[in-house]
Design a protein around this motif. Structure first.
Motif, mmCIF file in Angstrom:
data_model
loop_
_atom_site.group_PDB
_atom_site.id
_atom_site.type_symbol
_atom_site.label_atom_id
_atom_site.label_comp_id
_atom_site.label_asym_id
_atom_site.label_seq_id
_atom_site.Cartn_x
_atom_site.Cartn_y
_atom_site.Cartn_z
ATOM 1 N N THR A 1 -74.999 66.704 25.394
ATOM 2 C CA THR A 1 -76.027 67.587 24.861
ATOM 3 C C THR A 1 -76.811 66.844 23.800
ATOM 4 O O THR A 1 -76.335 65.854 23.231
ATOM 5 C CB THR A 1 -75.411 68.872 24.270
ATOM 6 N N LYS B 1 -77.337 69.422 30.030
ATOM 7 C CA LYS B 1 -77.448 70.858 29.777
ATOM 8 C C LYS B 1 -78.583 71.113 28.788
ATOM 9 O O LYS B 1 -78.594 70.601 27.684
ATOM 10 C CB LYS B 1 -76.132 71.406 29.255
ATOM 11 N N THR C 1 -80.390 73.503 21.617
ATOM 12 C CA THR C 1 -80.460 73.192 23.050
ATOM 13 C C THR C 1 -81.889 73.112 23.569
ATOM 14 O O THR C 1 -82.105 73.076 24.776
ATOM 15 C CB THR C 1 -79.695 74.263 23.858
ATOM 16 N N PHE D 1 -72.495 79.012 27.303
ATOM 17 C CA PHE D 1 -73.357 79.022 26.116
ATOM 18 C C PHE D 1 -73.708 80.455 25.731
ATOM 19 O O PHE D 1 -73.792 80.790 24.541
ATOM 20 C CB PHE D 1 -74.623 78.223 26.390
ATOM 21 N N LEU E 1 -69.199 72.004 25.909
ATOM 22 C CA LEU E 1 -69.317 72.998 26.973
ATOM 23 C C LEU E 1 -69.458 72.296 28.320
ATOM 24 O O LEU E 1 -70.140 71.283 28.436
ATOM 25 C CB LEU E 1 -70.541 73.896 26.729
ATOM 26 N N ILE F 1 -70.963 73.499 21.479
ATOM 27 C CA ILE F 1 -72.065 73.179 22.382
ATOM 28 C C ILE F 1 -71.879 71.789 22.977
ATOM 29 O O ILE F 1 -72.200 71.548 24.147
ATOM 30 C CB ILE F 1 -73.407 73.291 21.641
ATOM 31 N N CYS G 1 -72.873 82.107 22.130
ATOM 32 C CA CYS G 1 -73.946 82.711 21.328
ATOM 33 C C CYS G 1 -73.643 84.166 20.995
ATOM 34 O O CYS G 1 -73.951 84.626 19.888
ATOM 35 C CB CYS G 1 -75.275 82.612 22.069
ATOM 36 N N PHE H 1 -72.747 75.701 32.099
ATOM 37 C CA PHE H 1 -73.233 75.629 30.721
ATOM 38 C C PHE H 1 -73.941 76.907 30.298
ATOM 39 O O PHE H 1 -73.703 77.431 29.207
ATOM 40 C CB PHE H 1 -74.178 74.436 30.558
ATOM 41 N N SER H 2 -74.816 77.430 31.129
ATOM 42 C CA SER H 2 -75.606 78.616 30.758
ATOM 43 C C SER H 2 -74.703 79.792 30.424
ATOM 44 O O SER H 2 -74.911 80.491 29.419
ATOM 45 C CB SER H 2 -76.563 78.992 31.884
#
Length: 839
Positions: A644, A486, A553, A719, A710, A707, A723, A715-716
């Protein structure tokens, strides 16, 4: 009689000391060499092996006065016990027990100065040294770079002629241009069969199995009980079987060329590689066909086949239970010729001539107490062309120099000719063999998992799939986590990533607007009391903190790793230090006598200078940490759940402890000052500062941990959610800081026209720091004794003051210290009114 006893005692003590000295001297003349225990335990006797090797070595070093005093002693590497089950997050999984114990044993062996030389597989020697190393492997096995425990052998490559070695294999013993390992022996996988049983047709059918036969409706594989005897109970064999099967697939027939092309490219170019080459791993057919292939060739229930070790597989083949046996090429001489003394067995390459290869290297322990020159000479002798040929002739090992010979008729090397004349079957295979780079097969880019982590987990995961305890989706998810990671990049941008940047921009814009509003109302009495300029500095620090998750990331290099370290430390201090300054100023004011002083030490300008100086000190600390430590990138998480990237440095533990002490000290000091400030704490909402610090540090830690865990597939999106929560927390911190005050200002505007009232006319609103005395009289107003003393002194001064100036009230008003700024404001207003009357 006593004399006789004393004499005997002295003689016994003397002999013990003499024996100890002699034993130590003898031990110092032994070069200890550790090798991996063979797959078939009774394949060689170590005592006999040591005797034969030392006899031949004595001939080679007879003329060397120094080396002739030494002997070598081979022994097996230790298998250190390690917990087979391990827990990461909420997931419990099982390590590859045999490999894990061997790896832990190698690490401990290299830490033992009594071990001089170790023979290692290249996959272990340079394991976990990719762009991003596995932090999990570091944590479990207590090492980061195994090769750094080995001696630099560049002196050998420069002083001795190694032209007999295959240059590719020799270079694989290098890292960053430094030679850590010398090629020791070579091996590969082959099929064995009894040439007297007329199996030539069957072996050709076995070697030609392709994806076109995935459902195995063809008759290429005879319907017999057990076609191939293979040790699938061995984790290495099972993983190699899977890797070799992938190469059988027609769609990956060019993978070797692909990998060779990638070797010539810069590592950064890995990020944009064509993902279609790895699309096969998303196809259920690959895993189904592999399972059916194993079921068909083994002829047994897979649950039983997966428990067979190498010795059982060999016994089954020798008892004619199966017509074929899969093993290493070195078994040809070690077992079938030397041990069984039967030359009716033949060997054949695997399908398409592709096979996993085994390359063992000799390394010298960096902690060895032996003289370096002696160790280097023995390292050269043990890997020399003559010694390799001697081991091949006596023990069946396959030398590394034969892989250099492409055509036997074109070589003038007498040793190579001699070997191939006596081992025609082996040389014939070597001339047609293509190596599968197993350690790079799952390496799509530089963010892919390291081979060590793959080797630790993949065999057990494959067994779970083949046994039916896990389904294809689970296996596909693990392999996807292995190949991909990710990462938010321009190349893999999606709608969730776009939404993230849009939301970030809105939050940054909103907080910037708040900063502007605070600046415009900086002279308002309701806002000025908490130092608006310092509040803006805090908000700016919170804006910087909004960007930190994106740093986590998007780390693509060590330089970015160092940059994120500095950015993170400074951003947190830009938030905390102004809070500390505000609380300190209020504390200083409310715990001192209200005597007139302009408070130069505590005005905004001076506080800004103090904060900048402290930030500069923090920045210097960051630079010192960067220069004095090695920064590196690790993979947090695991291939079972998700992975990650994260930044670490060699002083991470020290930095963490210092950071905890630093934050705890600031937090404790602020809390003490708030308590001592009494009612002023509530009046100026200082408790909000504590909420902000706790919330900021807590949410930062939670986000960093979140993170790691996840899910890879979504993931996107996940995340983005994390955030948004983090950014909302930062916005809440801003509200706790100035939000309620700004709302009050908006709800209660000052009446009157703008030209009649301007913030610049608020001359009577002064810095509370102006009333702070430069020196404390030493009395603490919170002690009862000091309170009484101060009260008596005040009464005495008041009576004296009343008697001397009771007849002059103007003097009382104009000279009272507490009326100084009131008088100043009256004068300015008078001057302003006079000016208006003139106009």
């Amino acid at each position: 009689m006593l004399f006789i006893f004393k004499t005997l005692y002295c003689l016994i003590l003397y002999n013990i000391i003499l024996f100890s000295i002699k034993t130590k001297a003898e031990q110092d003349k032994i070069i200890r060499i550790l090798i991996k225990k063979p797959d078939i335990e009774n394949i060689q006797d170590l005592n006999e092996y040591n005797s034969i090797i030392n006899n031949y070595l004595s001939e080679l070093i007879a003329n060397d006065t120094i080396l002739s005093e030494y002997k070598v002693e081979y022994s097996y590497s230790h298998l250190n016990n390690i917990k087979n089950d391990y827990k990461i997050g909420k997931t419990e999984f099982i390590l590859g027990s045999k490999y894990a114990k061997y790896l832990r044993g190698v690490v401990n062996d290299l830490d033992d100065p009594t071990n001089d030389i170790i023979i290692l597989d290249n996959k272990i020697l340079f394991s976990n040294v990719d762009f991003a190393q596995s932090h999990y492997v570091q944590h479990v096995f207590h090492y980061r770079n195994l090769y750094k425990k080995c001696m630099d052998l560049s002196n050998i490559t420069s002083q001795y002629d190694l032209s007999y070695q295959n240059s590719d294999i020799l270079n694989e013993g290098k890292f960053d241009g430094i030679q850590y390992g010398l090629p020791y022996e070579f091996d590969f996988d082959v099929f064995y069969y009894n040439s007297n049983n007329n199996n030539n047709g069957s072996i050709n059918d076995l070697r030609s199995i392709s994806p076109n036969d995935m459902d195995f409706r063809s008759n290429k594989i005879p319907n017999i009980k057990g076609l191939l005897s293979v040790a699938l109970g061995d984790e290495d064999i099972l993983l190699n079987e899977f890797m070799e099967y992938i190469h059988y697939m027609e769609r990956l027939s060019t993978i070797n060329e692909y990998l060779e092309e990638r070797e010539e490219k810069n590592v950064e170019s890995f990020e944009t590689e064509d993902s279609d080459r790895f699309a096969i791993f998303n196809n259920d057919t690959l895993y189904d066909s592999f399972k059916h292939y194993l079921q068909r060739i083994s002829g047994f229930d897979l649950s039983k086949t997966l428990e067979i070790d190498m010795e059982q597989a060999l016994t089954s083949f020798l008892n004619n239970e199966t017509p074929f046996f899969k093993g290493k090429g070195s078994y040809y001489n070690q077992i079938f010729i030397n041990t069984i003394n039967n030359n009716n067995f033949s060997l054949s390459l695997l399908p398409n001539n592709y096979t996993v290869t085994y390359k063992n290297y000799l390394v010298i322990n960096n902690k060895s107490t032996k003289e370096r020159k002696v160790l280097e000479k023995f390292a050269y002798l043990l890997t020399s062309e003559k010694m390799q040929y001697f081991r091949a002739k006596n023990f069946g090992n396959i030398p590394t120099f034969i892989t250099k010979v492409l055509n036997l008729n074109q070589t003038e090397n007498s040793i190579s000719k001699s070997y191939c004349e006596n081992n025609a079957e082996i040389c014939k295979i070597l001339f047609h063999l293509h190596s599968i780079p197993s350690e790079k097969l799952f390496m799509k880019n530089k963010y892919s998992a390291t081979y060590t982590e793959i080797r630790l987990h993949m065999p057990h995961i494959l067994k779970e799939f083949l046994n039916g305890t896990k389904d294809i989706d689970y296996l596909k998810e693990v392999i996807d986590n292995t190949i991909n990671m990710k990462l938010l990049t321009v190349e893999n941008i999606d709608m969730a990533t776009i939404a993230l940047y849009v939301v970030l921009a809105l939050f940054v814009l909103s907080l910037t607007v708040v900063m502007v509003i605070v600046y415009q109302n900086r002279k308002h009495p309701y806002l000025k009391v908490i130092s608006p300029s310092l509040c803006n500095l805090i908000i700016f620090g919170l804006i910087m903190n909004l960007i930190i998750p994106l740093f986590l990331t998007n780390i693509r290099s060590v330089l970015l790793c160092k940059t994120s370290f500095i950015f993170g430390v400074l951003s947190r201090n830009i938030v905390i230090l102004p809070m500390f300054a505000i609380i300190f100023r209020i504390f200083y004011i409310y715990t001192n006598k209200s005597e007139v002083d302009f408070g130069a030490k505590l005005n905004n300008k001076r506080l800004f200078i103090y904060i900048l100086i402290f930030l500069f000190v923090v920045f210097c600390y960051c630079i010192f940490t960067i220069l004095s430590n090695e920064f590196y990138i690790v993979m947090e998480g695991n291939i079972i759940e998700s992975r990650t990237i994260y930044c670490y440095h060699t002083g991470s533990s020290i930095h963490l402890n210092l950071t905890l002490i630093y934050y705890f000290s600031l937090f404790s000091t602020m809390l003490i000052m708030m308590i001592k400030s009494g009612k002023a704490t509530k009046k100026h909402s200082e408790v909000n500062f504590i909420y902000i610090i706790v919330l900021l540090l807590l949410i930062s830690f939670v986000v960093q941990m979140a993170i790691i865990f996840l899910p890879q597939k979504s993931f996107s999106f996940t995340f983005l959610v994390v955030c948004i929560i983090y950014m909302s927390s930062c916005a809440l911190c801003v509200y706790l800081l100035v939000g309620s005050r700004l709302l009050y200002i908006f709800k209660h505007p000052i009446s009157g026209e703008k030209e009649d009232f301007n913030f610049n006319n608020l001359y009577n609103i002064v810095e509370i720091a102006d009333f702070v005395p430069l020196k404390n009289d030493g009395n603490n107003p919170y002690y009862v004794k000091d309170k009484l003393k101060n009260k008596n002194e005040y009464k005495h001064k008041k009576n004296k003051y009343s008697r001397s100036h009771s007849d002059n009230p103007d003097y009382i008003i104009s000279n009272n210290p507490n009326n100084f700024f009131f008088n100043q404001s009256l004068n300015i207003i008078s001057q302003h009114n006079q000016q208006n009357q003139k106009n």
